[in-house]
Design an enzyme around this catalytic site. Structure first.
Site, PDB file in Angstrom:
ATOM      1  N   GLU A   2       0.849  -1.195   0.000  1.00 26.11           N
ATOM      2  CA  GLU A   2       0.000   0.000   0.000  1.00 26.11           C
ATOM      3  C   GLU A   2       0.885   1.246   0.000  1.00 26.11           C
ATOM      4  OE1 GLU A   2      -2.213   0.777   3.700  1.00 26.11           O
ATOM      5  OE2 GLU A   2      -1.438  -1.121   4.451  1.00 26.11           O
ATOM      6  N   CYS A  53      -3.528  -3.410   4.398  1.00 27.05           N
ATOM      7  CA  CYS A  53      -2.612  -4.430   4.945  1.00 27.05           C
ATOM      8  C   CYS A  53      -3.046  -5.854   4.599  1.00 27.05           C
ATOM      9  CB  CYS A  53      -2.531  -4.283   6.458  1.00 27.05           C
ATOM     10  SG  CYS A  53      -2.109  -2.615   6.960  1.00 27.05           S
ATOM     11  N   HIS A 106      -2.622  -9.703  12.054  1.00 25.57           N
ATOM     12  CA  HIS A 106      -2.040  -8.465  11.509  1.00 25.57           C
ATOM     13  C   HIS A 106      -1.656  -7.592  12.702  1.00 25.57           C
ATOM     14  CE1 HIS A 106      -1.296  -4.723   9.697  1.00 25.57           C
ATOM     15  NE2 HIS A 106      -2.412  -4.163  10.132  1.00 25.57           N
TER      16      HIS A 106
END
Ligand code: CAA
Length: 393
Positions: A84, A116, A238
């Protein structure tokens, strides 16, 4: 129900981060904040800061270089590059990496984006491609620089890093299971318009969306016939900051009405947090740097254990999936190299950090020479005729 699938998954995994970091104790002192807010409140100690001649391409090439030998170079049929922090609106960053690594020219290369989350999409697509042609392998890369405004609440959650994985049939590290749970909802919790270098974020809302999307993805994973909570030995999340992983795991335990004693909770989670705690947020790479941390820092034999993965990308998309550790996996890890890289990093003073942060992006006609440059094998050397010129040092 899935047909008995061919075993496909991660055959090699390596990561890389910048050779500079800011100790959050320095940031806390500068901002007059109790350092325990960083160490305990968000669970971070250090954050990697990219050098001026470093970007997602050099981070990625460094992550991938050590996991690819000559035979693999010829066998890779696709490069999926998740990021990103794109450096071009048109050309995929993976094409530069393809040249820097000397991969064979009969290869697909493409860039994927969804905050993400996109590395998980890349991994699943790679598994599908390998299942179709098990003789070939796919290189999956995630590479990102997490950047927020100075003096903002999010400043302490910056970082950078890249992870590279070879996806193959009969993998030697982790077999990815076919069941998956997905969730998508159009929300504005974190985003970065093209005209901005730093992300915009609704911090508290983003943490709430993370949990909401995770639980919905988990429920969908269960509906898809995934492992029961009790059959998953370790969890990787994450990690925008490691406390987020702890909060997410607590919510997932409650959701499953699992009352987990602290020791067991730590066993399920703690080893996956070790690297991110001292690297910071690496966006699309963070989930898989967490996996590397678990595999390399857990001292037990994890053979046959199931690992659950929660991938979250703001905006938002979440996925829950799982993998099973393969016998002999320890021989394929690069633990010493990763530890040495992290250990060799150089601490920055607050002034040096702010200088690096403020340094303008390399511009047309610029030779990128800088005292505080990368010590990695690849660097951005110059921009000429609006073309980025990368070198193997
Ligand atoms: N000692 C110990 N803990 C302390 C403390 C102290 N002295 N002072 C405060 N804390 C605790 C607070 O109690 C709080 O804990 P809880 O969350 O358990 O309530 C914690 O430290 C954070 O403090 P604040 O609530 O004051 O929050 P903040 O204003 O510092 O902001 C943040 C935290 C929202 C995470 C901010 O850093 C941020 O916006 N980060 C970027 C966004 C982000 O990472 N979002 C995550 C989900 S989105 C995602 O995952 C995608 C992505 O990668 C960005």
């Amino acid at each position: 129900m899935y047909a008995t699938p061919l075993a496909v998954g991660i055959d090699q995994i390596g990561f890389y981060t910048s050779n500079f970091y800011l100790d959050l104790a320095v940031l806390a002192q500068r901002n007059g904040i109790d350092v325990s807010k960083y160490h305990h409140g968000i669970g971070q100690e250090k954050m990697s800061v990219p050098a001026h001649d470093e970007d997602i391409v050099t981070l990625a090439a460094n992550a991938a270089d050590s996991i690819i030998d000559d035979a693999e170079r010829e066998n890779i049929s696709a490069v999926f590059f998740a990021t990103e922090t794109g450096i071009d609106q048109s050309k995929a960053a993976g094409v530069y990496v393809h040249r820097l690594l000397g991969l064979n020219s009969n290869c697909r290369v493409v860039e994927l984006k969804q905050a993400c989350y996109s590395c998980t999409a890349a991994l699943q697509m790679a598994c599908a491609l390998v299942a179709r042609n098990p003789k070939k392998s796919v290189l999956v890369i995630a590479s990102d620089v997490a950047r927020y405004e100075l003096d903002s609440a999010a400043e302490a959650t910056q970082g950078c890093g890249a992870v590279a994985m070879i996806i193959k049939a009969n993998p030697r590290i982790l077999q990815i299971q076919p069941q998956a749970g997905n969730y998508t909802e159009d929300v504005m919790d974190f985003w970065r318009p093209n005209y901005r270098k730093t992300a915009l974020v609704d911090g508290k809302f983003s943490t709430q969306m993370y949990i909401k999307a995770m639980l919905a993805a988990w429920d969908n994973y269960q509906a898809d016939g995934g492992f029961a909570f009790a059959d998953i030995a370790h969890f990787c999340y994450h990690l925008p900051f490691t406390r987020m992983g702890q909060k997410a795991h607590r919510s997932l335990c409650q959701h499953n009405m699992a009352s987990i004693p602290k020791d067991a909770f730590d066993t399920q989670l703690a080893d996956s947090l070790i690297y991110s705690r001292i690297i910071g947020n690496s966006y699309s790479a963070s989930l898989f740097i967490g996996l590397t941390s678990l595999l390399e820092q857990n001292t037990n034999d994890l053979t046959g254990k199931n690992i659950g993965f929660l991938s979250y990308g703001s905006g938002c998309v979440a996925e829950f999936f799982a993998g099973t550790v393969v016998a002999g996996y320890k021989d394929k890890l690069h633990t010493k190299k990763h530890e040495a890289m992290l250990h060799a990093r150089e601490p920055l003073s607050h002034t040096q950090y702010v200088d690096l942060w403020n340094y303008p992006d390399p511009q047309e006609g610029e030779e990128v020479t800088m005292q505080m440059g990368t010590t990695g094998k690849f660097k951005l050397a110059r921009i000429y005729e609006h073309k980025r010129d990368y070198l193997r040092v």
